[in-house]
Design a protein around this motif. Structure first.
Motif, PDB file in Angstrom:
ATOM      1  N   LYS A 105       0.856  -1.201   0.000  1.00  0.00           N
ATOM      2  CA  LYS A 105       0.000   0.000   0.000  1.00  0.00           C
ATOM      3  C   LYS A 105       0.890   1.249   0.000  1.00  0.00           C
ATOM      4  O   LYS A 105       1.757   1.390   0.875  1.00  0.00           O
ATOM      5  CB  LYS A 105      -0.851  -0.027   1.276  1.00  0.00           C
ATOM      6  N   PRO A 106       0.729   2.136  -0.966  1.00  0.00           N
ATOM      7  CA  PRO A 106       1.582   3.341  -0.996  1.00  0.00           C
ATOM      8  C   PRO A 106       1.330   4.233   0.218  1.00  0.00           C
ATOM      9  O   PRO A 106       0.177   4.370   0.656  1.00  0.00           O
ATOM     10  CB  PRO A 106       1.144   4.049  -2.271  1.00  0.00           C
ATOM     11  N   ALA A 107       2.405   4.824   0.742  1.00  0.00           N
ATOM     12  CA  ALA A 107       2.285   5.674   1.936  1.00  0.00           C
ATOM     13  C   ALA A 107       1.960   7.106   1.531  1.00  0.00           C
ATOM     14  O   ALA A 107       2.692   8.047   1.856  1.00  0.00           O
ATOM     15  CB  ALA A 107       3.591   5.613   2.724  1.00  0.00           C
ATOM     16  N   VAL A 108       0.889   7.282   0.769  1.00  0.00           N
ATOM     17  CA  VAL A 108       0.503   8.623   0.335  1.00  0.00           C
ATOM     18  C   VAL A 108      -0.987   8.585  -0.013  1.00  0.00           C
ATOM     19  O   VAL A 108      -1.519   7.524  -0.378  1.00  0.00           O
ATOM     20  CB  VAL A 108       1.349   9.058  -0.891  1.00  0.00           C
ATOM     21  N   ARG A 109      -1.647   9.735   0.139  1.00  0.00           N
ATOM     22  CA  ARG A 109      -3.051   9.822  -0.273  1.00  0.00           C
ATOM     23  C   ARG A 109      -3.146  10.710  -1.501  1.00  0.00           C
ATOM     24  O   ARG A 109      -2.400  11.692  -1.612  1.00  0.00           O
ATOM     25  CB  ARG A 109      -3.892  10.452   0.848  1.00  0.00           C
ATOM     26  N   VAL A 110      -4.075  10.398  -2.387  1.00  0.00           N
ATOM     27  CA  VAL A 110      -4.277  11.274  -3.544  1.00  0.00           C
ATOM     28  C   VAL A 110      -5.228  12.381  -3.112  1.00  0.00           C
ATOM     29  O   VAL A 110      -6.418  12.150  -2.912  1.00  0.00           O
ATOM     30  CB  VAL A 110      -4.869  10.493  -4.741  1.00  0.00           C
ATOM     31  N   GLU A 111      -4.689  13.575  -2.927  1.00  0.00           N
ATOM     32  CA  GLU A 111      -5.524  14.666  -2.408  1.00  0.00           C
ATOM     33  C   GLU A 111      -6.133  15.518  -3.509  1.00  0.00           C
ATOM     34  O   GLU A 111      -7.176  16.118  -3.318  1.00  0.00           O
ATOM     35  CB  GLU A 111      -4.685  15.560  -1.482  1.00  0.00           C
ATOM     36  N   HIS A 112      -5.440  15.588  -4.647  1.00  0.00           N
ATOM     37  CA  HIS A 112      -5.919  16.486  -5.697  1.00  0.00           C
ATOM     38  C   HIS A 112      -6.127  15.729  -7.001  1.00  0.00           C
ATOM     39  O   HIS A 112      -5.215  15.062  -7.489  1.00  0.00           O
ATOM     40  CB  HIS A 112      -4.935  17.632  -5.910  1.00  0.00           C
ATOM     41  N   THR A 113      -7.313  15.869  -7.541  1.00  0.00           N
ATOM     42  CA  THR A 113      -7.662  15.152  -8.770  1.00  0.00           C
ATOM     43  C   THR A 113      -8.252  16.095  -9.812  1.00  0.00           C
ATOM     44  O   THR A 113      -8.635  15.667 -10.893  1.00  0.00           O
ATOM     45  CB  THR A 113      -8.714  14.066  -8.462  1.00  0.00           C
ATOM     46  N   GLN A 114      -8.333  17.386  -9.469  1.00  0.00           N
ATOM     47  CA  GLN A 114      -8.993  18.337 -10.376  1.00  0.00           C
ATOM     48  C   GLN A 114      -7.985  19.010 -11.324  1.00  0.00           C
ATOM     49  O   GLN A 114      -6.774  18.842 -11.183  1.00  0.00           O
ATOM     50  CB  GLN A 114      -9.709  19.403  -9.545  1.00  0.00           C
ATOM     51  N   LEU A 115      -8.528  19.790 -12.235  1.00  0.00           N
ATOM     52  CA  LEU A 115      -7.673  20.610 -13.104  1.00  0.00           C
ATOM     53  C   LEU A 115      -7.158  21.778 -12.275  1.00  0.00           C
ATOM     54  O   LEU A 115      -7.805  22.194 -11.305  1.00  0.00           O
ATOM     55  CB  LEU A 115      -8.484  21.149 -14.286  1.00  0.00           C
ATOM     56  N   LEU A 116      -6.009  22.311 -12.652  1.00  0.00           N
ATOM     57  CA  LEU A 116      -5.473  23.480 -11.943  1.00  0.00           C
ATOM     58  C   LEU A 116      -5.481  24.659 -12.928  1.00  0.00           C
ATOM     59  O   LEU A 116      -4.664  24.706 -13.858  1.00  0.00           O
ATOM     60  CB  LEU A 116      -4.057  23.186 -11.450  1.00  0.00           C
ATOM     61  N   ILE A 117      -6.441  25.560 -12.722  1.00  0.00           N
ATOM     62  CA  ILE A 117      -6.577  26.715 -13.631  1.00  0.00           C
ATOM     63  C   ILE A 117      -6.653  27.985 -12.796  1.00  0.00           C
ATOM     64  O   ILE A 117      -7.418  28.049 -11.816  1.00  0.00           O
ATOM     65  CB  ILE A 117      -7.851  26.591 -14.512  1.00  0.00           C
ATOM     66  N   ASP A 118      -5.840  28.960 -13.157  1.00  0.00           N
ATOM     67  CA  ASP A 118      -5.824  30.250 -12.453  1.00  0.00           C
ATOM     68  C   ASP A 118      -5.527  30.092 -10.962  1.00  0.00           C
ATOM     69  O   ASP A 118      -6.115  30.776 -10.113  1.00  0.00           O
ATOM     70  CB  ASP A 118      -7.186  30.947 -12.658  1.00  0.00           C
ATOM     71  N   GLY A 119      -4.656  29.157 -10.639  1.00  0.00           N
ATOM     72  CA  GLY A 119      -4.242  28.961  -9.247  1.00  0.00           C
ATOM     73  C   GLY A 119      -5.257  28.221  -8.392  1.00  0.00           C
ATOM     74  O   GLY A 119      -5.073  28.110  -7.179  1.00  0.00           O
ATOM     75  N   LYS A 120      -6.334  27.700  -9.012  1.00  0.00           N
ATOM     76  CA  LYS A 120      -7.361  26.998  -8.220  1.00  0.00           C
ATOM     77  C   LYS A 120      -7.610  25.607  -8.795  1.00  0.00           C
ATOM     78  O   LYS A 120      -7.542  25.403 -10.011  1.00  0.00           O
ATOM     79  CB  LYS A 120      -8.688  27.771  -8.270  1.00  0.00           C
ATOM     80  N   PHE A 121      -7.943  24.682  -7.891  1.00  0.00           N
ATOM     81  CA  PHE A 121      -8.363  23.359  -8.356  1.00  0.00           C
ATOM     82  C   PHE A 121      -9.833  23.433  -8.732  1.00  0.00           C
ATOM     83  O   PHE A 121     -10.663  23.887  -7.926  1.00  0.00           O
ATOM     84  CB  PHE A 121      -8.146  22.319  -7.252  1.00  0.00           C
ATOM     85  N   VAL A 122     -10.146  23.011  -9.953  1.00  0.00           N
ATOM     86  CA  VAL A 122     -11.530  23.107 -10.440  1.00  0.00           C
ATOM     87  C   VAL A 122     -11.926  21.819 -11.176  1.00  0.00           C
ATOM     88  O   VAL A 122     -11.074  21.112 -11.724  1.00  0.00           O
ATOM     89  CB  VAL A 122     -11.712  24.300 -11.416  1.00  0.00           C
ATOM     90  N   ASN A 123     -13.224  21.566 -11.191  1.00  0.00           N
ATOM     91  CA  ASN A 123     -13.725  20.451 -12.001  1.00  0.00           C
ATOM     92  C   ASN A 123     -13.655  20.828 -13.474  1.00  0.00           C
ATOM     93  O   ASN A 123     -13.572  22.013 -13.815  1.00  0.00           O
ATOM     94  CB  ASN A 123     -15.177  20.140 -11.639  1.00  0.00           C
ATOM     95  N   SER A 124     -13.752  19.824 -14.331  1.00  0.00           N
ATOM     96  CA  SER A 124     -13.790  20.138 -15.768  1.00  0.00           C
ATOM     97  C   SER A 124     -15.158  20.717 -16.103  1.00  0.00           C
ATOM     98  O   SER A 124     -16.137  20.461 -15.389  1.00  0.00           O
ATOM     99  CB  SER A 124     -13.529  18.876 -16.585  1.00  0.00           C
ATOM    100  N   ALA A 125     -15.206  21.478 -17.174  1.00  0.00           N
ATOM    101  CA  ALA A 125     -16.470  22.118 -17.564  1.00  0.00           C
ATOM    102  C   ALA A 125     -17.557  21.074 -17.802  1.00  0.00           C
ATOM    103  O   ALA A 125     -18.716  21.278 -17.457  1.00  0.00           O
ATOM    104  CB  ALA A 125     -16.238  22.951 -18.826  1.00  0.00           C
ATOM    105  N   SER A 126     -17.165  19.936 -18.359  1.00  0.00           N
ATOM    106  CA  SER A 126     -18.161  18.886 -18.652  1.00  0.00           C
ATOM    107  C   SER A 126     -18.550  18.106 -17.393  1.00  0.00           C
ATOM    108  O   SER A 126     -19.518  17.368 -17.398  1.00  0.00           O
ATOM    109  CB  SER A 126     -17.569  17.906 -19.664  1.00  0.00           C
TER     110      SER A 126
END
Ligand SMILES: NC(=O)c1ccc[n+]([C@@H]2O[C@H](COP(=O)([O-])OP(=O)(O)OC[C@H]3O[C@@H](n4cnc5c(N)ncnc54)[C@H](O)[C@@H]3O)[C@@H](O)[C@H]2O)c1
Length: 532
Positions: free
Chosen positions: A44-65
């Motif tokens: 089991k990797p010793a890390v969590r996936v915290e961010h899965t969104q796009l990074l646009i204009d300094g913010k994590f955001v969902n895709s438009a679709s």
């Protein structure tokens, strides 16, 4: 900085610990390949996936679709995380904010020294978070954790510091011209850089691309490979923590024909840098030409010769040839995938190459001492097995390997073919897997002709103790890099790129800066000059 000797040393240390592993068995014979990879529970990797969104204009955001796609663990094929899937609309938005950050600042309007400090702080943060970033990279790619933590992340950190160093040393010239004029050249950032990267070195390719662009004052929209989005998202978060202003670096996860094509054909992207296959390189070049004629740099595929002369240190050549091909599961653009060996040392070389491949430690990439993890995905896995079958069918001698390793995940046995002929597919196509092809040659003129007889021209290895032979081969080979008595030495300052269909332009070193700068000549009349 990693040298091939240092990397080999790291790998042999790994091998020592691997010999005590139940995964690993020494000695000859195909049956020696363990199937333990299938039966062991993945670590089991010793890390969590915290961010899965796009990074646009300094913010994590969902895709438009609102769409997502899964990123998979190559050890098992299981889903690690669902990632926001960027498309045309997201690219358009990212290019818009990158344009604004370029045209109105602050990035190109900051002093070079301020930009330098951001890149240096980012290097420190990446270094500090080596464990997390290496765990994410291993999980997403299947490459050995030790390779990422001890070799790749240090190279990444070095690249950040190297280009930070350039930021305040970019300047034009004062040019002597006929007549009463003062002429200067300004080296200006080119604007919004669009960048597209592959899955084999996700973090390293991200770094090669963004560092020179940012150091010169450009803004960036980068698309990661759909197989491996995680490490770039994490590193970009660290860049923002280091003080990168919003809009300067925008990261789009997504697929090639949608998000990638949107970047390549965007009218507001001023420069395109692409790393990937030669076939896709042709597509993006066309998209760039048909849109706004943006300049394009291409880093593409290869089929690099590794030439072992009759005076070479055979043991060292075997080790380096093994490293040149099998490093990173054979998934290297510059892999030494045509091992040419002089007929006088051929039999000895083949026997030792086979023995070395049999010793290769294959297994869970999170396990200490593992040299080879799984291939990236089922598509590559199937493609490699198909090439192996073609090698057997075309009459090459299968010395070892030749099948999957274990019975789950995308592991392939380290495979060595001897008696390979130039016209066999395994000697012509980029396999991108752990398959070594050994070919015999008689003399230097012949091997030069055969080594150059390919559409590719990325790199070459030359093994000889004779300086004249080394000089002859270095100058005769039509490739972007010649490693003499070493291989895969990737210093930040050494340019890298291909002849022929292996690419256009050079990356790394001072050469990369030119890709991201415009040259403007400013001509002003001189009134009553005391000299011209
Ligand atoms: N020369 C180098 O420096 C270098 C380095 C690493 C990898 N490579 C090459 O990359 C290849 C392996 O990577 P890959 O399989 O990811 O290559 P690929 O060409 O399939 O994909 C590379 C990138 O291009 C994108 N893409 C795919 N189709 C596209 C399209 N129609 N328009 C725009 N973007 C598109 C993908 O999504 C990915 O991000 C190998 O050929 C290897 O030699 C070259």
């Amino acid at each position: 900085m990693a040298s091939s000797t240092r990397i080999s040393r790291l790998l042999s240390r790994s091998l020592l610990s691997a010999t005590s592993s139940p995964l690993f068995s020494r000695g000859g014979g195909l049956s020696k390949f363990s199937t333990a990879a299938a039966t062991e529970v993945p670590i089991k990797p010793a890390v969590r996936v915290e961010h899965t969104q796009l990074l646009i204009d300094g913010k994590f955001v969902n895709s438009a679709s609102g769409k997502t796609f899964p990123t998979l663990d190559p050890r098992t094929g299981e889903v690690i995380a669902h990632i926001a899937e960027g498309d045309h609309e997201d690219v358009d938005r990212a290019v818009g904010v990158a344009r604004k950050a370029f045209d109105h600042g602050p990035w190109p309007k900051m002093t070079a020294y301020e930009r330098q400090k951001v890149l240096l702080r980012a290097a420190d943060l990446i270094e500090k978070h080596t464990d997390e970033i290496a765990a994410l990279e291993t999980w997403d790619t299947g490459k050995p954790y030790e390779q990422v933590a001890k070799i790749e992340v240090p190279i990444v950190v070095r690249l950040f510091r190297y280009y930070a160093g350039w930021a305040d040393k970019i300047h034009g010239l004062t040019v002597p011209a006929d007549g009463p004029y003062t002429v200067q050249t300004l080296h200006e950032p080119i604007g919004v850089a669009g960048q597209i990267i592959p899955w084999n070195f996700p973090l390293l390719m991200f770094t090669w691309k963004i560092c020179p662009a940012l150091a010169c004052g450009n803004t960036v929209v980068i698309k990661t490979a759909e197989q491996t989005p995680l490490s770039a998202i994490y590193a970009s978060k660290l860049l923002h923590e280091a003080g990168l202003p919003p809009g300067v670096l925008n990261v789009i996860s997504g697929f090639g024909p949608t998000a990638g094509a949107a970047i390549a054909s965007h009218m507001n992207v001023d420069k395109l840098a692409f790393t990937g296959s030669t076939d896709t390189g042709k597509i993006v070049l066309e998209l760039a030409a048909k849109s706004n004629l943006k300049p394009v740099t291409l880093e593409l595929g290869g089929k690099s010769p590794f030439i072992v002369c009759d005076d070479a240190d055979v043991d060292e050549a075997v080790e380096q040839a093994h490293f040149a091909l099998f490093f990173n599961q054979g998934q290297c653009c510059c892999a030494g995938s045509r091992t040419f060996v002089h007929e006088r040392v051929y039999d000895e070389f083949v026997e030792k190459a086979r023995a070395r491949a049999l010793k290769r430690a294959v297994g869970d990439p999170f396990k200490v001492g593992i040299e080879q993890g799984p291939q990236i995905d089922s598509e590559q896995f199937e493609k490699i097995l198909k090439y192996i079958r073609s090698g057997v069918e075309s009459g090459a001698t299968l010395e070892t390997g030749g099948d999957r390793f274990g019975n789950s995940g995308f592991y392939v046995q380290p495979t060595v073919f001897s008696n390979v002929k130039d016209d066999m597919l395994i000697a012509k196509d980029e396999i991108f897997g752990p398959v070594q092809s050994i070919l015999k040659f008689k003399n230097i003129d012949e091997v030069i002709e055969r080594a150059n007889n390919t559409h590719y021209g990325l790199a070459a290895g030359v093994f000889t103790k004779n300086i004249d032979t080394a000089n002859t081969l270095s100058r005769a080979l039509k490739v972007g890099t010649v490693w003499v008595n070493c291989f895969d030495v990737f210093d930040a300052a050494i340019p890298f790129g291909g002849y022929k269909m292996s690419g256009q332009g050079r990356e790394k070193g001072e050469y990369s800066l030119k890709n991201y700068l415009q040259v403007k000549a400013v001509v002003t009349p001189l009134k009553n000059p005391s000299w011209l």
